[in-house]
Motif scaffolding. Sequence first.
Motif, PDB file in Angstrom:
ATOM      1  N   UNK A  77       2.222   4.171 -11.848  1.00  0.00           N
ATOM      2  CA  UNK A  77       2.090   3.619 -12.958  1.00  0.00           C
ATOM      3  C   UNK A  77       2.682   3.964 -13.972  1.00  0.00           C
ATOM      4  N   UNK A  78       3.134   4.688 -14.479  1.00  0.00           N
ATOM      5  CA  UNK A  78       4.346   5.703 -15.205  1.00  0.00           C
ATOM      6  C   UNK A  78       5.708   3.705 -15.337  1.00  0.00           C
ATOM      7  N   UNK A  79       5.876   3.734 -14.104  1.00  0.00           N
ATOM      8  CA  UNK A  79       6.326   2.346 -14.023  1.00  0.00           C
ATOM      9  C   UNK A  79       6.327   1.375 -14.812  1.00  0.00           C
ATOM     10  N   UNK A  80       4.951   1.361 -15.257  1.00  0.00           N
ATOM     11  CA  UNK A  80       4.382   0.316 -15.605  1.00  0.00           C
ATOM     12  C   UNK A  80       4.358  -0.358 -16.933  1.00  0.00           C
ATOM     13  N   UNK A  81       4.646   0.940 -17.246  1.00  0.00           N
ATOM     14  CA  UNK A  81       4.235   1.536 -18.809  1.00  0.00           C
ATOM     15  C   UNK A  81       5.679   1.253 -19.301  1.00  0.00           C
ATOM     16  N   UNK A 168      17.425   2.239 -15.826  1.00  0.00           N
ATOM     17  CA  UNK A 168      16.603   1.664 -15.452  1.00  0.00           C
ATOM     18  C   UNK A 168      14.958   2.349 -15.032  1.00  0.00           C
ATOM     19  N   UNK A 169      14.536   2.359 -16.130  1.00  0.00           N
ATOM     20  CA  UNK A 169      13.957   3.704 -15.907  1.00  0.00           C
ATOM     21  C   UNK A 169      12.293   3.326 -15.462  1.00  0.00           C
ATOM     22  N   UNK A 170      12.103   2.045 -15.126  1.00  0.00           N
ATOM     23  CA  UNK A 170      10.967   1.342 -14.843  1.00  0.00           C
ATOM     24  C   UNK A 170      11.262   1.320 -13.917  1.00  0.00           C
ATOM     25  N   UNK A 171      12.690   0.941 -12.787  1.00  0.00           N
ATOM     26  CA  UNK A 171      12.560   0.251 -11.624  1.00  0.00           C
ATOM     27  C   UNK A 171      12.538   1.922 -11.017  1.00  0.00           C
ATOM     28  N   UNK A 172      13.792   3.269 -11.453  1.00  0.00           N
ATOM     29  CA  UNK A 172      13.162   4.151 -10.527  1.00  0.00           C
ATOM     30  C   UNK A 172      11.904   5.054 -10.456  1.00  0.00           C
TER      31      UNK A 172
END
Length: 201
Positions: A77-81, A168-172
């Motif tokens: 969910x954090x990666x979707x933000x 690469x935040x969202x991917x990681x």
Amino acid sequence: MAMLPGPNTVVVSWLSATRSRHHGLLAVGGVVLASLIWVAFALWGVGAVLFEAGWLYRLLRLLGAAYLVYIGFRMIRAGLQPKSVEASVAPPRGAYQNPFAVGLMTTLSNPKSAVFWTSAFLVAVPPHAPAWVYAAILAIIAAQSSLWYGGVAMFFSTGFARQQYLRLARRLDMLAGGIMVALGLKLADEVRRELVVRTAS
């Protein structure tokens, strides 16, 4: 064993990169304490009891699997933000208000640790060992866990690592969450297969 990638490494590195070094080190404290709890249980035979009491061991593993999946979905969910530098250092909310508890629960949710330590100590520790041997084992485990996971927290909280994370935040986040969910589902599937075999026999 501590250096093998697993839930502890994922949680410590994720909190260090997304929150702060302080949060990462608090999670390390939780991981170390939980590791010592499992080691103490193994030294005093509780791990063997859990292993022999099949239903209790399965229940603990199912609870652990549920917790890993929960943490994984939080990461996904954090990666979707959207990510920003401000968001990466903002005070955590919800389950991450207490990173020490997250580290503690992540390690305690893996009852395989009890079986691993029990097996190791049955081979390595002589029967009726003096108290100082047990104390030394606890001290060594505390030191090596603190050094390794502390090093992970220190690295992933550096400016370089945080900058690379933001790129690469969202991917990681999605990757880390996916790993946690996969570990939880794998643990649950192991319990399911054991129950199928037991029912068939």
